[in-house]
Design a protein around this motif. Structure first.
Motif, PDB file in Angstrom:
ATOM      1  N   THR A  21      -5.052 -69.230 -24.607  1.00 18.28           N
ATOM      2  CA  THR A  21      -4.743 -67.854 -24.995  1.00 18.28           C
ATOM      3  C   THR A  21      -4.202 -67.797 -26.415  1.00 18.28           C
ATOM      4  O   THR A  21      -4.559 -66.908 -27.203  1.00 18.28           O
ATOM      5  N   MET A  22      -3.339 -68.760 -26.766  1.00 19.35           N
ATOM      6  CA  MET A  22      -2.828 -68.851 -28.139  1.00 19.35           C
ATOM      7  C   MET A  22      -3.990 -69.024 -29.133  1.00 19.35           C
ATOM      8  O   MET A  22      -4.031 -68.381 -30.191  1.00 19.35           O
ATOM      9  N   THR A  23      -4.926 -69.894 -28.786  1.00 22.91           N
ATOM     10  CA  THR A  23      -6.067 -70.149 -29.669  1.00 22.91           C
ATOM     11  C   THR A  23      -6.911 -68.896 -29.822  1.00 22.91           C
ATOM     12  O   THR A  23      -7.360 -68.550 -30.928  1.00 22.91           O
ATOM     13  N   PHE A  24      -7.134 -68.204 -28.710  1.00 26.35           N
ATOM     14  CA  PHE A  24      -7.919 -66.966 -28.738  1.00 26.35           C
ATOM     15  C   PHE A  24      -7.263 -65.934 -29.652  1.00 26.35           C
ATOM     16  O   PHE A  24      -7.928 -65.317 -30.498  1.00 26.35           O
ATOM     17  N   LEU A  25      -5.956 -65.744 -29.530  1.00 26.85           N
ATOM     18  CA  LEU A  25      -5.251 -64.781 -30.378  1.00 26.85           C
ATOM     19  C   LEU A  25      -5.303 -65.202 -31.841  1.00 26.85           C
ATOM     20  O   LEU A  25      -5.400 -64.357 -32.738  1.00 26.85           O
ATOM     21  N   SER A  26      -5.259 -66.503 -32.084  1.00 27.52           N
ATOM     22  CA  SER A  26      -5.371 -67.004 -33.454  1.00 27.52           C
ATOM     23  C   SER A  26      -6.714 -66.615 -34.063  1.00 27.52           C
ATOM     24  O   SER A  26      -6.793 -66.208 -35.232  1.00 27.52           O
TER      25      SER A  26
ATOM     26  N   VAL B 141       1.335 -62.296 -35.350  1.00 27.46           N
ATOM     27  CA  VAL B 141       0.606 -62.998 -34.289  1.00 27.46           C
ATOM     28  C   VAL B 141      -0.098 -64.220 -34.862  1.00 27.46           C
ATOM     29  O   VAL B 141      -0.071 -65.311 -34.279  1.00 27.46           O
ATOM     30  N   TYR B 142      -0.711 -64.033 -36.017  1.00 26.91           N
ATOM     31  CA  TYR B 142      -1.481 -65.087 -36.679  1.00 26.91           C
ATOM     32  C   TYR B 142      -0.626 -66.349 -36.854  1.00 26.91           C
ATOM     33  O   TYR B 142      -1.000 -67.450 -36.425  1.00 26.91           O
TER      34      TYR B 142
ATOM     35  N   PHE C 143       4.004 -60.708 -31.657  1.00 27.66           N
ATOM     36  CA  PHE C 143       3.230 -61.730 -30.948  1.00 27.66           C
ATOM     37  C   PHE C 143       3.196 -61.453 -29.446  1.00 27.66           C
ATOM     38  O   PHE C 143       2.138 -61.516 -28.812  1.00 27.66           O
ATOM     39  N   LEU C 144       4.338 -61.139 -28.874  1.00 32.45           N
ATOM     40  CA  LEU C 144       4.409 -60.878 -27.426  1.00 32.45           C
ATOM     41  C   LEU C 144       3.602 -59.639 -27.042  1.00 32.45           C
ATOM     42  O   LEU C 144       3.048 -59.573 -25.940  1.00 32.45           O
ATOM     43  N   MET C 145       3.510 -58.662 -27.948  1.00 32.45           N
ATOM     44  CA  MET C 145       2.708 -57.457 -27.672  1.00 32.45           C
ATOM     45  C   MET C 145       1.251 -57.814 -27.412  1.00 32.45           C
ATOM     46  O   MET C 145       0.581 -57.183 -26.595  1.00 32.45           O
ATOM     47  N   TYR C 146       0.740 -58.808 -28.108  1.00 33.74           N
ATOM     48  CA  TYR C 146      -0.652 -59.228 -27.930  1.00 33.74           C
ATOM     49  C   TYR C 146      -0.780 -60.302 -26.858  1.00 33.74           C
ATOM     50  O   TYR C 146      -1.746 -60.335 -26.096  1.00 33.74           O
ATOM     51  N   PHE C 147       0.200 -61.208 -26.822  1.00 31.17           N
ATOM     52  CA  PHE C 147       0.101 -62.366 -25.939  1.00 31.17           C
ATOM     53  C   PHE C 147       0.236 -61.985 -24.466  1.00 31.17           C
ATOM     54  O   PHE C 147      -0.548 -62.454 -23.625  1.00 31.17           O
ATOM     55  N   VAL C 148       1.204 -61.159 -24.134  1.00 29.58           N
ATOM     56  CA  VAL C 148       1.484 -60.852 -22.720  1.00 29.58           C
ATOM     57  C   VAL C 148       0.277 -60.225 -22.009  1.00 29.58           C
ATOM     58  O   VAL C 148      -0.125 -60.703 -20.931  1.00 29.58           O
ATOM     59  N   PRO C 149      -0.350 -59.162 -22.547  1.00 35.59           N
ATOM     60  CA  PRO C 149      -1.521 -58.609 -21.845  1.00 35.59           C
ATOM     61  C   PRO C 149      -2.656 -59.615 -21.683  1.00 35.59           C
ATOM     62  O   PRO C 149      -3.332 -59.649 -20.653  1.00 35.59           O
ATOM     63  N   THR C 150      -2.875 -60.449 -22.728  1.00 36.03           N
ATOM     64  CA  THR C 150      -3.979 -61.412 -22.664  1.00 36.03           C
ATOM     65  C   THR C 150      -3.727 -62.483 -21.613  1.00 36.03           C
ATOM     66  O   THR C 150      -4.616 -62.810 -20.819  1.00 36.03           O
ATOM     67  N   ILE C 151      -2.516 -63.019 -21.568  1.00 37.83           N
ATOM     68  CA  ILE C 151      -2.227 -64.074 -20.591  1.00 37.83           C
ATOM     69  C   ILE C 151      -2.218 -63.506 -19.171  1.00 37.83           C
ATOM     70  O   ILE C 151      -2.577 -64.204 -18.212  1.00 37.83           O
TER      71      ILE C 151
END
Length: 589
Positions: free
Chosen positions: A98-103, A360-361, A422-430
């Motif tokens: 998920t981290m890689t995807f957001l990157s 996020v990046y 970062f958490l705004m994008y990470f939480v929904p994706t995970i």
């Protein structure tokens, strides 16, 4: 029994990317950092920015060893996700994925818009529509096949390297013929040092902020299956050389030809302003055109990398299976369409104000690299016997891990809001990822609370039945590993149909082979009687052949399962084959 055809294997190997095609795809991302990382490092470290960028080059040198050990031992797409999937549980691997995807999301959107911003400096063009046009262009290019993508990437890469060489040559010519600002900029750095509380803290925060310049180094690991053997480590070497040469030199030239206040004021377009001073309008326009093209090339890197990553994660049940469709060109159009729509929608939703995505990046890609070092350390414990072509020095791995951990902490300290973004994008994706991984629990919940909707409930039941019927094939060689195998599947997978295959071990005599198989035959009924793993349907096969590529290919053909649903133990140095020969199976014990 299927037969190995050397001619076909050779053709497949030749169809993969060579050194420069592969280097270009990931190199456009990391070398595009020369356009902005000097400005960042100068803001935080002033006159010490060339030293900061050399330190970052040292971090890349250590990470090169980390990546080579892991990826050459497990040469399958997915990068940090694949590393952790084979070293620990799927849940931890999914976090890294998920981290890689957001990157990659951040890379595509930010690089695309930055490239258009450079062009906007000399042409009055609408930024958001043109950026979406670039995203669409590269999505169509990747759909057409990675070979065509690589040709375009190589053209961009060559143009960018030539531009950087010209920038450095003009810069050194100017430095040798004009009065320099180095002494003035040394004095101007004093307030920075005072603000941070000393030279070392200033260098530290400059180091943390400038780690943005290593983005792209992790990309090669996400499309390693498309590269010829031996190419992966060359891509890392080439990216390392480019970063160590160009990043410190561009910072040195900028500090030499412009005063500090002007450097800070023009940090977003620093190289084009420096180019105007050292080489006139010609060099300025060349840098602007190059910036537009190479930053767009970083968009291509994101599309290629995310294709390999999401396909691997989808095949492992981390994303909905609809994403896994593959066309005749060997690309994944649904993944690419999904990625294009997502990145375009983010650009429209933020109206081009990408402050949140910049946070996020930084956190995402530094976390990805940290996960890789962490995975390397885990593999030393959990996969000690795994066959390796190279072993990274332990201190290299520890230093690399600590450097990017420090980078994450430093960046959060510099801009605490970045963690929130970062958490705004990470939480929904995970949450989406874990909802897919634990789809059986989600479906049971839906079935329980849809009793008033029989048609919908019936459809869900059928979907649930299809889901849990998924098979896993496990090559097992010793009875005492059986509980470990079943425990892994129970914790990490939905499918409950398990086929155990015992191949005659070429290290044992016939009597010993029969004894081990008989023990396995006795254990399985005992497990059923004891009520252990009651949902599992376990069958056992005895194949009179040695375990290896032929056995794996036969299992794929006869059991109708993909390679990533075949689970094995570590491949040792005494095995006459490598992990790459087995087509992407998963190591679980």
């Amino acid at each position: 029994m299927s037969k190995h055809n050397p001619a076909k294997s050779s053709t497949k190997e030749n169809a993969r990317l060579g050194q420069w095609f592969a280097t270009a795809i990931c190199g456009n991302d990391i070398l595009s950092s020369a356009l902005y990382v000097s400005g960042i490092s100068i803001i935080y470290a002033g006159i010490y920015s060339p030293l900061v960028l050399l330190l970052i080059g040292l971090v890349l040198f250590f990470y090169k060893s980390v990546y080579i050990e892991v990826v050459e031992a497990l040469p399958t797409n997915g990068g940090a996700y694949n590393c952790l999937l084979n070293a620990t549980s799927k849940n931890i691997a999914a976090i890294a994925g998920t981290m890689t995807f957001l990157s990659y999301v951040a890379t595509a959107v930010i690089s695309g818009e930055d490239g258009v911003q450079y062009l906007h400096a000399i042409l009055a063009i609408p930024i958001i529509p043109v950026t979406i046009g670039i995203l669409l262009l590269f999505s169509l290019l990747v759909v057409s096949g990675i070979k065509d993508s690589a040709k375009v990437a190589l053209g961009i890469f060559v143009f960018h390297v030539i531009t950087l060489i010209l920038f450095v040559l003009f810069g050194f010519w100017y430095v040798t013929h004009h009065q320099l600002y180095l002494q003035a900029n040394f004095l101007a750095t004093a307030p920075i040092v005072t603000r941070f509380g000393g030279i070392l803290p200033a260098i530290f925060f400059g180091f943390c902020a400038s780690l943005l310049g290593v983005s792209g180094f992790e990309s090669s690991a996400n499309f390693v299956e498309e590269q010829q053997r031996g190419v992966f480590r060359k891509t890392l070497r080439n990216m390392l050389i480019g970063s160590i040469i160009f990043n410190p030199l561009t910072a040195f030239i900028a500090l030499s030809v412009m005063p500090y206040h002007a450097l800070v004021a023009s940090s977003d377009f620093l190289l084009s302003n420096v180019a105007r001073i050292t080489g006139g309008v010609f060099l300025e326009y060349l840098v602007v055109i190059d910036a537009t093209i190479v930053l767009s090339g970083a968009v291509l890197t994101a599309f290629v990398g995310v294709s390999g990553l999401l396909y691997r994660m989808t095949a492992d049940g981390c994303f909905p299976t609809v994403l896994s469709y593959k066309n005749k060109q060997g690309s994944y159009p649904i993944i690419i369409l999904f990625f294009f729509l997502l990145t375009s929608s983010i650009l429209l939703a933020t109206k081009g104000n990408l402050l949140s995505l910049a946070g996020v990046y930084t956190i995402a890609f530094l976390s990805v690299m940290t996960f890789f070092a962490f995975g390397n350390l885990l593999m030393r414990r959990t996969r000690r016997d795994l066959k390796r072509t190279y072993s990274a020095p332990f201190l290299f791995v520890v230093f690399a891990f600590c450097a990017t951990i420090a980078g994450i902490i430093g960046n959060i300290d510099i801009a605490p809001e970045n963690l929130q973004y970062f958490l705004m994008y990470f939480v929904p994706t995970i949450l989406l990822v874990f909802a897919t991984i634990y789809a059986d629990i989600v479906l049971r919940f839906i079935i329980k609370y849809t009793i008033l909707f029989p048609l919908f409930r019936s459809w869900i039941r059928k979907r649930f039945a299809t889901l849990i019927d998924g098979e896993f094939v496990v090559f097992v060689y010793h009875p005492n590993r059986l509980f470990q195998i079943l425990q892994y599947i129970y914790r990490n997978e939905i499918g409950k149909k398990i086929i155990l295959i015992y191949c005659d071990n070429w290290n044992l005599n016939k009597k010993e082979n029969e004894k081990q198989f008989t023990e396995l035959e006795k254990i399985i009924p005992t497990l059923r009687e004891a009520g252990v793993y009651p949902d599992f349907s376990i069958s056992l096969l005895h194949w009179h052949m040695s375990f290896g590529k032929v056995a794996v290919d036969d299992a794929v053909k006869k059991m109708h399962v993909p390679h990533n649903r075949i689970l094995i133990g570590s491949i040792h140095h005494d095995h006459p084959f490598d992990y790459d020969d087995l087509g992407g199976v998963r190591i679980i014990f």
